[in-house]
Scaffold this active site. Structure first.
Site, PDB file in Angstrom:
ATOM      1  N   GLN A 165     -70.756 -23.446 -47.082  1.00 10.83           N
ATOM      2  CA  GLN A 165     -69.632 -23.952 -46.291  1.00 10.83           C
ATOM      3  C   GLN A 165     -69.969 -24.321 -44.849  1.00 10.83           C
ATOM      4  O   GLN A 165     -69.491 -25.324 -44.345  1.00 10.83           O
ATOM      5  CB  GLN A 165     -68.514 -22.899 -46.307  1.00 10.83           C
ATOM      6  CG  GLN A 165     -67.182 -23.408 -45.814  1.00 10.83           C
ATOM      7  CD  GLN A 165     -66.045 -22.519 -46.285  1.00 10.83           C
ATOM      8  OE1 GLN A 165     -65.610 -22.601 -47.422  1.00 10.83           O
ATOM      9  NE2 GLN A 165     -65.578 -21.650 -45.425  1.00 10.83           N
ATOM     10  N   GLU A 207     -63.438 -28.349 -39.103  1.00  8.81           N
ATOM     11  CA  GLU A 207     -63.788 -27.638 -37.871  1.00  8.81           C
ATOM     12  C   GLU A 207     -64.674 -28.455 -36.941  1.00  8.81           C
ATOM     13  O   GLU A 207     -65.297 -27.926 -36.029  1.00  8.81           O
ATOM     14  CB  GLU A 207     -64.443 -26.301 -38.237  1.00  8.81           C
ATOM     15  CG  GLU A 207     -63.476 -25.437 -39.035  1.00  8.81           C
ATOM     16  CD  GLU A 207     -64.084 -24.165 -39.577  1.00  8.81           C
ATOM     17  OE1 GLU A 207     -65.248 -23.881 -39.263  1.00  8.81           O
ATOM     18  OE2 GLU A 207     -63.381 -23.450 -40.311  1.00  8.81           O
ATOM     19  N   ASP A 244     -72.637 -19.646 -42.911  1.00  7.11           N
ATOM     20  CA  ASP A 244     -71.556 -19.022 -43.673  1.00  7.11           C
ATOM     21  C   ASP A 244     -71.482 -19.742 -45.016  1.00  7.11           C
ATOM     22  O   ASP A 244     -70.806 -20.751 -45.142  1.00  7.11           O
ATOM     23  CB  ASP A 244     -70.224 -19.142 -42.936  1.00  7.11           C
ATOM     24  CG  ASP A 244     -69.048 -18.687 -43.805  1.00  7.11           C
ATOM     25  OD1 ASP A 244     -69.293 -18.092 -44.877  1.00  7.11           O
ATOM     26  OD2 ASP A 244     -67.891 -18.937 -43.418  1.00  7.11           O
ATOM     27  N   GLU A 287     -73.146 -14.988 -42.855  1.00  7.84           N
ATOM     28  CA  GLU A 287     -71.782 -14.520 -43.119  1.00  7.84           C
ATOM     29  C   GLU A 287     -71.423 -14.735 -44.583  1.00  7.84           C
ATOM     30  O   GLU A 287     -71.676 -15.809 -45.127  1.00  7.84           O
ATOM     31  CB  GLU A 287     -70.826 -15.311 -42.219  1.00  7.84           C
ATOM     32  CG  GLU A 287     -69.365 -15.027 -42.427  1.00  7.84           C
ATOM     33  CD  GLU A 287     -68.496 -15.969 -41.600  1.00  7.84           C
ATOM     34  OE1 GLU A 287     -67.387 -16.289 -42.059  1.00  7.84           O
ATOM     35  OE2 GLU A 287     -68.931 -16.391 -40.513  1.00  7.84           O
ATOM     36  N   ASP A 314     -66.782 -11.455 -43.912  1.00 13.34           N
ATOM     37  CA  ASP A 314     -65.532 -12.159 -43.613  1.00 13.34           C
ATOM     38  C   ASP A 314     -64.571 -11.939 -44.779  1.00 13.34           C
ATOM     39  O   ASP A 314     -63.780 -11.008 -44.766  1.00 13.34           O
ATOM     40  CB  ASP A 314     -65.796 -13.646 -43.375  1.00 13.34           C
ATOM     41  CG  ASP A 314     -64.506 -14.452 -43.214  1.00 13.34           C
ATOM     42  OD1 ASP A 314     -63.453 -13.849 -42.915  1.00 13.34           O
ATOM     43  OD2 ASP A 314     -64.534 -15.690 -43.381  1.00 13.34           O
ATOM     44  N   LYS A 339     -60.691 -12.002 -37.632  1.00 14.34           N
ATOM     45  CA  LYS A 339     -59.694 -13.075 -37.687  1.00 14.34           C
ATOM     46  C   LYS A 339     -58.324 -12.423 -37.576  1.00 14.34           C
ATOM     47  O   LYS A 339     -57.934 -11.643 -38.451  1.00 14.34           O
ATOM     48  CB  LYS A 339     -59.804 -13.851 -39.001  1.00 14.34           C
ATOM     49  CG  LYS A 339     -61.057 -14.715 -39.102  1.00 14.34           C
ATOM     50  CD  LYS A 339     -61.147 -15.347 -40.481  1.00 14.34           C
ATOM     51  CE  LYS A 339     -62.278 -16.364 -40.555  1.00 14.34           C
ATOM     52  NZ  LYS A 339     -62.471 -16.853 -41.938  1.00 14.34           N
ATOM     53  N   ARG A 368     -59.657 -20.003 -37.431  1.00 14.77           N
ATOM     54  CA  ARG A 368     -59.501 -20.380 -38.837  1.00 14.77           C
ATOM     55  C   ARG A 368     -59.671 -21.900 -38.918  1.00 14.77           C
ATOM     56  O   ARG A 368     -59.655 -22.577 -37.899  1.00 14.77           O
ATOM     57  CB  ARG A 368     -58.100 -20.013 -39.370  1.00 14.77           C
ATOM     58  CG  ARG A 368     -57.730 -18.551 -39.329  1.00 14.77           C
ATOM     59  CD  ARG A 368     -58.676 -17.586 -39.985  1.00 14.77           C
ATOM     60  NE  ARG A 368     -59.021 -17.821 -41.377  1.00 14.77           N
ATOM     61  CZ  ARG A 368     -58.593 -17.096 -42.411  1.00 14.77           C
ATOM     62  NH1 ARG A 368     -57.751 -16.094 -42.215  1.00 14.77           N
ATOM     63  NH2 ARG A 368     -59.006 -17.334 -43.640  1.00 14.77           N
ATOM     64  N   SER A 369     -59.773 -22.421 -40.143  1.00 10.51           N
ATOM     65  CA  SER A 369     -59.959 -23.873 -40.246  1.00 10.51           C
ATOM     66  C   SER A 369     -58.691 -24.626 -39.839  1.00 10.51           C
ATOM     67  O   SER A 369     -58.762 -25.744 -39.333  1.00 10.51           O
ATOM     68  CB  SER A 369     -60.415 -24.270 -41.642  1.00 10.51           C
ATOM     69  OG  SER A 369     -59.611 -23.675 -42.611  1.00 10.51           O
ATOM     70  N   LYS A 390     -66.783 -17.544 -32.895  1.00 12.31           N
ATOM     71  CA  LYS A 390     -66.967 -18.604 -33.883  1.00 12.31           C
ATOM     72  C   LYS A 390     -65.723 -19.477 -33.827  1.00 12.31           C
ATOM     73  O   LYS A 390     -64.656 -19.065 -34.266  1.00 12.31           O
ATOM     74  CB  LYS A 390     -67.137 -17.973 -35.270  1.00 12.31           C
ATOM     75  CG  LYS A 390     -67.355 -18.976 -36.369  1.00 12.31           C
ATOM     76  CD  LYS A 390     -67.420 -18.285 -37.719  1.00 12.31           C
ATOM     77  CE  LYS A 390     -67.554 -19.316 -38.812  1.00 12.31           C
ATOM     78  NZ  LYS A 390     -67.427 -18.723 -40.146  1.00 12.31           N
TER      79      LYS A 390
END
Length: 429
Positions: A165, A207, A244, A287, A314, A339, A368-369, A390
């Site tokens: 990802q 992102e 990640d 991650e 995560d 998060k 978050r996205s 991040k």
């Protein structure tokens, strides 16, 4: 004494960076000050996350509306909290949790609860005439984080790209946050040129990272290495790599399916895979390198790579102190991704960071996205001296807003500001 008694709480439906609805909450206190928070939303979500309440009415926003969550804030929550002290965060958050009464915050919605929790903190900070990072972190808040910049996207964040990802850079060798941001931006622009020169697409993902079609997963690492060098920086010294792979998305029937490579790997083989990558590339952080329920695999990964690489949970840990406590005791992972909306209140988020720190783990504060112009996480990362953030590529306003807030905080702190650099990691290299 600032008057931080809550006078009114209101919520509304607004849009996030992906054009989906989310909730915004305003909290007004007796001093006349107001705190406002917009709640983010994820694309790849852990099965154990707190529940984001969506309307499910297909005639509005394809069922993604948040009017129920808004209604819960404007009625149930407002009635319970008006007259309470916004500065007593622990009490506010406890009341919100009790009011909901479920394990996953599914009745009122974690999005409704988090919006109120954060807006209360912001209102109290404003009433005390303090920036949020100082209000939450006190006099010790002074560490600026190393940015973990997602400059190449695959998996759920892009199409026709890699199995994994996110591919990220970390400018660990920079002397300040301002310089780290410049380095990251220059490498990002360099990567755009590398992709363009190879005839690839420079479309960006959720992102801000590029999402070109690539022949293999490793090709992503190769072009990032080239981009770092072309920008004039030294990979492995000034700039490290982070990944990640979001491996829960690849895990089916006890195996990891790497479709781009036509391979299916066991947990032990996946650990071997990461060991090989770490031996050949300057990878400092991995991650979700295994699936969220592959506990035995995580223990193996930690035993094999834990002294060399930051192994971040995560989807595996979902900012949840119960899962974190188990992972600490079983020696699975050595870092937690933080998060806010995975757990749903500010207090529980701070508890998770504290627990990680006590165990000698690191904590990485994350977006978050689905984001917005809200910059709470920039203040949170400085407040907790977490040392790593991040929050996407140095592109798209929803990502850049956080970086710009960190620039302001660094400037405000002046000579007291300390850029974390390699000190952000608790590993031997």
């Amino acid at each position: 004494m600032a008057d931080t008694i809550i006078e009114a709480i209101t919520a509304r439906e607004v849009l996030d960076s992906r054009g989906n609805p989310t909730i915004e909450v305003d909290v007004y206190v007796e001093s006349g000050d107001m705190g406002r928070a917009i709640v983010p939303s994820g694309a790849s979500t852990g099965a154990f996350e707190a529940l984001e309440l969506r309307d499910g009415d297909k005639s509005r926003y394809g069922g993604k509306g948040v009017l129920k969550a808004v209604e819960h804030v404007n009625t149930t929550i407002a009635e319970a909290l008006e007259g309470e002290d916004a500065a007593d965060q622990v009490s506010i958050d406890r009341k919100l949790i009790e009011l909901d009464g479920t394990e996953n915050k599914g009745r009122l919605g974690a999005n409704a609860i988090l919006g109120v929790s954060l807006a209360c903190a912001k209102a109290a900070a404003a009433a005390h005439d303090l920036p949020l990072y100082r209000y939450l972190g006190g006099v010790h808040a002074h560490v600026l984080p190393v940015p973990m910049m997602n400059i190449l996207n695959g998996g759920k964040h892009a199409q026709n790209s890699t199995d994994f990802q996110e591919f990220m850079i970390m400018p660990v060798g920079a002397p300040s946050f301002r310089e780290a941001l410049r380095w990251g931006s220059e490498i990002y622009q360099s990567l755009k040129k590398v992709i363009h020169d190879r005839g690839g697409s420079t479309n960006v993902g959720d992102e801000g990272g590029f999402a070109p079609s690539l022949p293999t997963n490793e090709a992503a690492l190769q072009i990032i290495m080239e981009a770092i060098e072309r920008a004039g920086y030294k990979p492995g010294e000034q700039v490290m790599l982070a990944m990640d792979p979001a491996c829960t998305e690849l895990y089916k029937d006890g195996k990891y399916h790497l479709e781009r490579e036509g391979r299916s790997l066991t947990s032990a083989e996946m650990v071997e895979y990461w060991d090989d990558i770490a031996a050949r590339y300057p990878l400092i952080s991995l991650e979700d390198g295994l699936a969220e329920e592959d506990w035995e695999g995580w223990k193996l990964l930690r035993a094999r790579l834990g002294d060399r690489i930051q192994l971040v949970g995560d989807d595996f840990l979902v900012t949840n102190v119960k899962r974190l406590a188990r992972a600490i005791s079983e020696q699975a992972a050595n870092s937690i991704l933080i998060k806010l909306n995975q757990i749903g209140t500010l207090t529980e988020t701070l508890d998770a960071i504290s627990m990680a720190n006590r165990a000698g783990w690191t904590a990485v504060v994350s977006h978050r996205s689905g984001e917005s112009e809200d910059v709470t996480i920039a203040d949170l990362v400085v407040a907790t001296n977490a040392g790593q953030i991040k929050t996407g590529a140095p592109a798209r306003t929803d990502r850049v807003a956080k970086y710009n807030q960190l620039l302001r905080i660094e400037e405000e702190l002046g000579s007291a500001a300390h850029y974390a650099g390699m000190g952000a990691f608790r590993i031997r290299r």
